[in-house]
Write a protein that holds these residues in place. Structure first.
Motif, PDB file in Angstrom:
ATOM      1  N   ALA A  40       0.832  -1.204   0.000  1.00  0.00           N
ATOM      2  CA  ALA A  40       0.000   0.000   0.000  1.00  0.00           C
ATOM      3  C   ALA A  40       0.872   1.261   0.000  1.00  0.00           C
ATOM      4  CB  ALA A  40      -0.928  -0.006   1.207  1.00  0.00           C
ATOM      5  N   LEU A  41       1.970   1.239   0.746  1.00  0.00           N
ATOM      6  CA  LEU A  41       2.897   2.377   0.742  1.00  0.00           C
ATOM      7  C   LEU A  41       3.520   2.553  -0.635  1.00  0.00           C
ATOM      8  CD1 LEU A  41       4.558   4.622   2.057  1.00  0.00           C
ATOM      9  CD2 LEU A  41       6.156   2.857   2.852  1.00  0.00           C
ATOM     10  N   LEU A  42       3.926   1.468  -1.231  1.00  0.00           N
ATOM     11  CA  LEU A  42       4.506   1.546  -2.572  1.00  0.00           C
ATOM     12  C   LEU A  42       3.492   2.082  -3.579  1.00  0.00           C
ATOM     13  CD1 LEU A  42       7.017   0.966  -4.247  1.00  0.00           C
ATOM     14  CD2 LEU A  42       6.143  -1.346  -4.607  1.00  0.00           C
ATOM     15  N   ASP A  43       2.251   1.647  -3.492  1.00  0.00           N
ATOM     16  CA  ASP A  43       1.203   2.172  -4.376  1.00  0.00           C
ATOM     17  C   ASP A  43       1.021   3.677  -4.196  1.00  0.00           C
ATOM     18  OD1 ASP A  43       0.702  -0.292  -5.508  1.00  0.00           O
ATOM     19  OD2 ASP A  43      -1.026  -0.728  -4.221  1.00  0.00           O
ATOM     20  N   ALA A  44       1.013   4.124  -2.941  1.00  0.00           N
ATOM     21  CA  ALA A  44       0.848   5.553  -2.675  1.00  0.00           C
ATOM     22  C   ALA A  44       2.030   6.351  -3.217  1.00  0.00           C
ATOM     23  CB  ALA A  44       0.691   5.788  -1.174  1.00  0.00           C
ATOM     24  N   GLN A  45       3.229   5.806  -3.099  1.00  0.00           N
ATOM     25  CA  GLN A  45       4.404   6.502  -3.613  1.00  0.00           C
ATOM     26  C   GLN A  45       4.414   6.521  -5.136  1.00  0.00           C
ATOM     27  OE1 GLN A  45       7.361   4.202  -1.540  1.00  0.00           O
ATOM     28  NE2 GLN A  45       7.587   5.745   0.065  1.00  0.00           N
ATOM     29  N   ILE A  46       3.990   5.430  -5.758  1.00  0.00           N
ATOM     30  CA  ILE A  46       3.961   5.370  -7.216  1.00  0.00           C
ATOM     31  C   ILE A  46       2.991   6.397  -7.781  1.00  0.00           C
ATOM     32  CG2 ILE A  46       3.199   3.922  -9.149  1.00  0.00           C
ATOM     33  CD1 ILE A  46       4.488   1.550  -7.674  1.00  0.00           C
ATOM     34  N   MET A  47       1.872   6.609  -7.097  1.00  0.00           N
ATOM     35  CA  MET A  47       0.879   7.576  -7.580  1.00  0.00           C
ATOM     36  C   MET A  47       1.427   8.988  -7.634  1.00  0.00           C
ATOM     37  SD  MET A  47      -2.625   6.022  -5.878  1.00  0.00           S
ATOM     38  CE  MET A  47      -3.076   7.604  -5.318  1.00  0.00           C
ATOM     39  N   THR A  48       2.444   9.280  -6.834  1.00  0.00           N
ATOM     40  CA  THR A  48       2.984  10.636  -6.781  1.00  0.00           C
ATOM     41  C   THR A  48       4.263  10.805  -7.588  1.00  0.00           C
ATOM     42  OG1 THR A  48       4.237  10.165  -4.780  1.00  0.00           O
ATOM     43  CG2 THR A  48       2.001  10.984  -4.485  1.00  0.00           C
ATOM     44  N   ILE A  49       4.666   9.799  -8.326  1.00  0.00           N
ATOM     45  CA  ILE A  49       5.941   9.881  -9.056  1.00  0.00           C
ATOM     46  C   ILE A  49       5.890  10.914 -10.178  1.00  0.00           C
ATOM     47  CG2 ILE A  49       7.413   8.634 -10.692  1.00  0.00           C
ATOM     48  CD1 ILE A  49       7.193   6.210  -8.952  1.00  0.00           C
ATOM     49  N   ASP A  50       4.846  10.886 -10.987  1.00  0.00           N
ATOM     50  CA  ASP A  50       4.842  11.696 -12.203  1.00  0.00           C
ATOM     51  C   ASP A  50       4.103  13.021 -12.073  1.00  0.00           C
ATOM     52  OD1 ASP A  50       2.389  10.552 -11.943  1.00  0.00           O
ATOM     53  OD2 ASP A  50       2.151  10.027 -14.055  1.00  0.00           O
ATOM     54  N   ARG A  51       3.764  13.401 -10.865  1.00  0.00           N
ATOM     55  CA  ARG A  51       3.082  14.683 -10.677  1.00  0.00           C
ATOM     56  C   ARG A  51       3.445  15.236  -9.308  1.00  0.00           C
ATOM     57  NH1 ARG A  51      -2.318  13.360  -7.978  1.00  0.00           N
ATOM     58  NH2 ARG A  51      -2.132  11.137  -7.702  1.00  0.00           N
ATOM     59  N   ALA A  53       3.003  16.256  -5.613  1.00  0.00           N
ATOM     60  CA  ALA A  53       2.122  15.717  -4.577  1.00  0.00           C
ATOM     61  C   ALA A  53       1.257  16.832  -4.000  1.00  0.00           C
ATOM     62  CB  ALA A  53       2.943  15.071  -3.481  1.00  0.00           C
ATOM     63  N   ASN A  54      -0.048  16.585  -3.996  1.00  0.00           N
ATOM     64  CA  ASN A  54      -0.948  17.539  -3.361  1.00  0.00           C
ATOM     65  C   ASN A  54      -1.179  17.108  -1.914  1.00  0.00           C
ATOM     66  OD1 ASN A  54      -2.800  15.442  -3.484  1.00  0.00           O
ATOM     67  ND2 ASN A  54      -3.742  16.207  -5.351  1.00  0.00           N
ATOM     68  N   GLU A  55      -2.049  17.802  -1.216  1.00  0.00           N
ATOM     69  CA  GLU A  55      -2.271  17.514   0.199  1.00  0.00           C
ATOM     70  C   GLU A  55      -2.832  16.108   0.402  1.00  0.00           C
ATOM     71  OE1 GLU A  55      -4.794  19.268   3.987  1.00  0.00           O
ATOM     72  OE2 GLU A  55      -4.508  20.504   2.206  1.00  0.00           O
ATOM     73  N   LEU A  56      -3.730  15.672  -0.458  1.00  0.00           N
ATOM     74  CA  LEU A  56      -4.314  14.338  -0.342  1.00  0.00           C
ATOM     75  C   LEU A  56      -3.250  13.254  -0.534  1.00  0.00           C
ATOM     76  CD1 LEU A  56      -6.866  12.610  -0.007  1.00  0.00           C
ATOM     77  CD2 LEU A  56      -7.160  12.752  -2.485  1.00  0.00           C
ATOM     78  N   ASP A  57      -2.376  13.442  -1.515  1.00  0.00           N
ATOM     79  CA  ASP A  57      -1.301  12.474  -1.746  1.00  0.00           C
ATOM     80  C   ASP A  57      -0.354  12.408  -0.556  1.00  0.00           C
ATOM     81  OD1 ASP A  57      -2.269  11.865  -4.280  1.00  0.00           O
ATOM     82  OD2 ASP A  57      -1.036  13.415  -5.247  1.00  0.00           O
ATOM     83  N   THR A  58      -0.039  13.563   0.001  1.00  0.00           N
ATOM     84  CA  THR A  58       0.851  13.612   1.158  1.00  0.00           C
ATOM     85  C   THR A  58       0.247  12.856   2.328  1.00  0.00           C
ATOM     86  OG1 THR A  58       1.652  15.767   0.415  1.00  0.00           O
ATOM     87  CG2 THR A  58       2.109  15.155   2.692  1.00  0.00           C
ATOM     88  N   ARG A  59      -1.039  13.057   2.568  1.00  0.00           N
ATOM     89  CA  ARG A  59      -1.716  12.327   3.650  1.00  0.00           C
ATOM     90  C   ARG A  59      -1.730  10.829   3.391  1.00  0.00           C
ATOM     91  NH1 ARG A  59      -7.223  15.789   4.510  1.00  0.00           N
ATOM     92  NH2 ARG A  59      -6.252  17.750   5.094  1.00  0.00           N
TER      93      ARG A  59
END
Length: 88
Positions: A40-51, A53-59
């Protein structure tokens, strides 16, 4: 012309025929909450790779890190209380 021949037998040929033991499967089952938290952590980090990070991604990443730490803590605490032979 020289021929090139393997001097040793293949290493992996014999090892592919074995199944995991019951103890290995039990160890995987015990570690599964940690594995899921790390995925789950890896998925969350992958989502923020190409853009950016907004507040939701950081949380999302922060919560996933906390879940990983909690899973590691729980696994460590369980490992410390289990006696050899399976008795608690």
């Amino acid at each position: 012309m020289k021929t090139i021949v393997a001097l040793q037998p293949l290493v992996t040929a014999a090892s592919l025929d074995f199944e995991p033991s019951a103890a290995e499967l039990d160890a995987i089952d015990r570690e599964m909450p940690l594995i899921r938290a790390e995925v789950a952590l890896l998925d969350a980090q992958i989502m923020t790779i190409d853009r950016p990070a907004n507040e939701l991604d950081t949380r999302r990443v922060r919560r996933a890190r906390h879940r990983v730490l909690a899973a590691r803590r729980d696994l460590t605490n369980r490992a410390g209380t289990v006696q050899p032979g399976g008795a608690a």
